[in-house]
Design an enzyme around this catalytic site. Structure first.
Site, PDB file in Angstrom:
ATOM      1  CE  LYS A  81      -3.409 -12.712  14.069  1.00 27.65           C
ATOM      2  NZ  LYS A  81      -2.435 -11.493  13.980  1.00 27.65           N
ATOM      3  N   GLY A 183       2.364   3.605   4.515  1.00 25.18           N
ATOM      4  CA  GLY A 183       0.945   3.639   5.349  1.00 25.18           C
ATOM      5  C   GLY A 183       1.272   4.003   6.903  1.00 25.18           C
ATOM      6  CB  VAL A 185       4.396   0.547   9.962  1.00 27.30           C
ATOM      7  CG1 VAL A 185       5.875   0.429  10.716  1.00 27.30           C
ATOM      8  CG2 VAL A 185       3.381  -0.088  10.879  1.00 27.30           C
TER       9      VAL A 185
HETATM   10  P1  NAD Z   1      -1.209   0.307   6.154  1.00 25.24           P
HETATM   11  O1  NAD Z   1      -2.116  -0.632   5.342  1.00 25.24           O
HETATM   12  O2  NAD Z   1      -1.466   1.463   6.757  1.00 25.24           O
HETATM   13  O3  NAD Z   1       0.039   0.500   4.970  1.00 25.24           O
HETATM   14  C1  NAD Z   1       0.516  -0.169   3.977  1.00 25.24           C
HETATM   15  C2  NAD Z   1       0.967   0.795   2.629  1.00 25.24           C
HETATM   16  O4  NAD Z   1       1.612  -0.237   1.684  1.00 25.24           O
HETATM   17  C3  NAD Z   1      -0.101   1.514   2.198  1.00 25.24           C
HETATM   18  O5  NAD Z   1       0.173   2.723   2.090  1.00 25.24           O
HETATM   19  C4  NAD Z   1      -0.410   0.671   0.770  1.00 25.24           C
HETATM   20  O6  NAD Z   1      -0.820   1.746  -0.054  1.00 25.24           O
HETATM   21  C5  NAD Z   1       0.782   0.339   0.628  1.00 25.24           C
HETATM   22  N1  NAD Z   1       0.848  -0.666  -0.622  1.00 25.24           N
HETATM   23  C6  NAD Z   1       0.181  -1.634  -0.759  1.00 25.24           C
HETATM   24  N2  NAD Z   1       0.603  -2.422  -1.744  1.00 25.24           N
HETATM   25  C7  NAD Z   1       1.846  -1.952  -2.067  1.00 25.24           C
HETATM   26  C8  NAD Z   1       2.885  -2.146  -3.051  1.00 25.24           C
HETATM   27  N3  NAD Z   1       2.681  -3.184  -3.824  1.00 25.24           N
HETATM   28  N4  NAD Z   1       4.146  -1.508  -3.403  1.00 25.24           N
HETATM   29  C9  NAD Z   1       4.169  -0.489  -2.265  1.00 25.24           C
HETATM   30  N5  NAD Z   1       3.283  -0.157  -1.353  1.00 25.24           N
HETATM   31  C10 NAD Z   1       2.135  -0.799  -1.231  1.00 25.24           C
HETATM   32  O7  NAD Z   1      -0.516  -1.015   6.949  1.00 25.24           O
HETATM   33  P2  NAD Z   1       0.756  -0.827   8.193  1.00 25.24           P
HETATM   34  O8  NAD Z   1      -0.284  -0.671   9.409  1.00 25.24           O
HETATM   35  O9  NAD Z   1       1.522   0.426   7.901  1.00 25.24           O
HETATM   36  O10 NAD Z   1       1.565  -1.982   8.083  1.00 25.24           O
HETATM   37  C11 NAD Z   1       2.305  -2.500   7.253  1.00 25.24           C
HETATM   38  C12 NAD Z   1       2.877  -3.699   7.303  1.00 25.24           C
HETATM   39  O11 NAD Z   1       3.398  -3.926   8.657  1.00 25.24           O
HETATM   40  C13 NAD Z   1       1.886  -4.796   7.160  1.00 25.24           C
HETATM   41  O12 NAD Z   1       2.541  -5.846   6.622  1.00 25.24           O
HETATM   42  C14 NAD Z   1       1.554  -5.137   8.394  1.00 25.24           C
HETATM   43  O13 NAD Z   1       0.844  -6.538   8.570  1.00 25.24           O
HETATM   44  C15 NAD Z   1       2.593  -4.940   9.195  1.00 25.24           C
HETATM   45  N6  NAD Z   1       2.572  -4.604  10.648  1.00 25.24           N
HETATM   46  C16 NAD Z   1       2.110  -3.612  11.181  1.00 25.24           C
HETATM   47  C17 NAD Z   1       2.003  -3.375  12.223  1.00 25.24           C
HETATM   48  C18 NAD Z   1       1.024  -2.075  12.881  1.00 25.24           C
HETATM   49  O14 NAD Z   1       1.257  -1.942  14.183  1.00 25.24           O
HETATM   50  N7  NAD Z   1       0.398  -1.384  12.152  1.00 25.24           N
HETATM   51  C19 NAD Z   1       2.431  -4.233  13.341  1.00 25.24           C
HETATM   52  C20 NAD Z   1       3.083  -5.344  13.074  1.00 25.24           C
HETATM   53  C21 NAD Z   1       3.189  -5.606  11.627  1.00 25.24           C
END
Ligand code: NAD
Length: 360
Positions: A81, A183, A185
């Site tokens: 990382k 968001g 995912v």
């Molecule tokens: P994203 O930023 O697109 O979505 C996150 C969502 O959570 C947003 O809509 C945001 O408004 C919402 N949010 C923030 N604070 C909040 C709260 N207190 N209560 C409710 N909703 C809230 O992120 P993502 O890409 O969808 O990823 C989501 C999670 O999955 C993250 O923790 C990320 O690290 C993990 N993750 C994502 C991926 C990927 O491929 N995108 C891969 C592995 C892990």
């Protein structure tokens, strides 16, 4: 400096590289945790760390996590990382990412970078100008594009097998899933779940996202603080880390926690044990959310093919099946069972390498 070596020794790291470029202002740390399974792969995080020690600590912690995630996903790649100290909203520049790319290139393939919090595909395109050891490029450039649909697919597979284990059901019809965060995912996850007849309960701080899902999938919206105690079968955190903590854990009514967020348990050991005692089945985050890294992996090894990625992501179902069974048999938490699976794979492969070297 001695302190850093102590930290490396604590986490078991191979190499940590400090990168500095005066012209662009680059201050970065690349942490290579373990390369037994292959070159290290893990995203590049850009974050305004309070101090340098915090940046090093984050790079060390996250790179070790990647070793476990990549090993359990059955990928032939190790864990690494990188972090850049800076504010992703105002400190980004072409020179910064190209300077970082040169440092990555200097490692000759021991570390392959990709997007993470604070970085995006456009940043990877700049890094690509200096090195081939970068993944997560846009589809138009021959890359795998947005990994979120695959992360959601893996999470959906994880929920299916968790439901089979805990609720003794092969289908999701009427199963109540509370999705926290809609968001990248969360959106795709709702799509998959709704298609199979699950009942959705959702929340997000972004009201437009909530409205969209409520309308599209007939979901029920709840407040961001109400999601933990809502009556449901599965709680799927897809927003933030550390959401299972001393304050929330006693309010949970679900029988399964299975979502995509990284580092869901504030304290892996303590909260993992409490979930076990409460008979709540926890799908370890780095196993269930490995769809994204699987997507990045096939691009990194120049074998990108959506079909191949999708088939590998479906295997998350089998991996979690194995973890749930072995945790039950050994009476350990699912976290411990997941760590054992990763460690066993690394140890077994390291044995093969030693055998090969000895007989060369
Ligand atoms: P994203 O930023 O697109 O979505 C996150 C969502 O959570 C947003 O809509 C945001 O408004 C919402 N949010 C923030 N604070 C909040 C709260 N207190 N209560 C409710 N909703 C809230 O992120 P993502 O890409 O969808 O990823 C989501 C999670 O999955 C993250 O923790 C990320 O690290 C993990 N993750 C994502 C991926 C990927 O491929 N995108 C891969 C592995 C892990």
């Amino acid at each position: 400096m001695v302190e850093f070596f102590n930290q490396m020794s604590k986490y078991g790291h191979e190499q940590v590289v400090f990168c500095h470029d005066k012209t662009s202002g680059l201050k970065a740390v690349i942490a290579i945790h373990n390369t037994i399974l292959g070159p290290s792969l893990g995203g590049l995080r850009m974050w305004p760390y309070k101090n340098e020690s915090e940046a090093v600590e984050d790079a060390l912690r996250l790179s070790k996590g990647m070793t476990y995630k990549n090993a359990a996903a059955g990928l032939n790649i190790g864990g690494g990382k990188a972090v850049i100290i800076g504010d992703s909203k105002k400190d980004k520049s072409e020179a910064l990412f190209r300077a970082f790319g040169q440092f990555v290139d200097s490692l000759g393939g021991r570390y392959i970078t990709a997007e993470d919090v604070g970085t995006c595909v456009e940043d990877m395109e700049m890094i690509k100008l200096e090195t081939d050891y970068v993944s997560g490029l846009p589809e138009k450039e021959g890359g795998g594009g947005d990994p979120s649909p695959y992360t959601a697919q893996g999470t959906f597979e994880g929920i299916k097998i968790a439901v089979k284990h805990r609720l003794k059901r092969d289908d999701l019809k009427g199963v109540k899933v509370a999705v926290q965060g809609l968001g990248h995912v969360g959106y795709y996850l709702c799509k998959y779940l709704s298609k199979k007849g699950a009942e959705l309960i959702v929340c997000d701080i972004d009201e437009d996202r909530v409205k969209k899902i409520v309308k599209k999938y007939n979901a029920t919206a709840v407040g961001i603080n109400d999601i933990y105690g809502v009556n449901c079968d599965v709680f799927a955190p897809c927003a933030l880390g550390a959401v299972i903590n001393d304050e929330t854990i006693d309010t949970l009514t679900c029988s399964i926690v299975a979502g995509a967020s990284n580092n869901q348990l504030l304290d892996e050991i303590k909260h993992g044990e409490i979930l076990k005692k409460k008979n709540i089945l926890y799908a370890p985050d780095y196993i269930i959310n490995s769809g994204g890294v699987i997507n990045v992996y096939y691009e990194a090894i120049n074998q990108y093919n959506k079909d191949k990625v999708s088939k590998k992501v479906d295997k998350i179902y089998n991996t979690l099946d194995e973890i749930f069974k072995s945790s039950k048999e050994a009476n350990i938490t699912t976290n411990e069972a997941a760590a054992k699976l990763s460690e066993d794979r690394i140890n077994n492969i390291s044995g093969i390498h030693n055998f090969y070297r000895k007989n060369k």
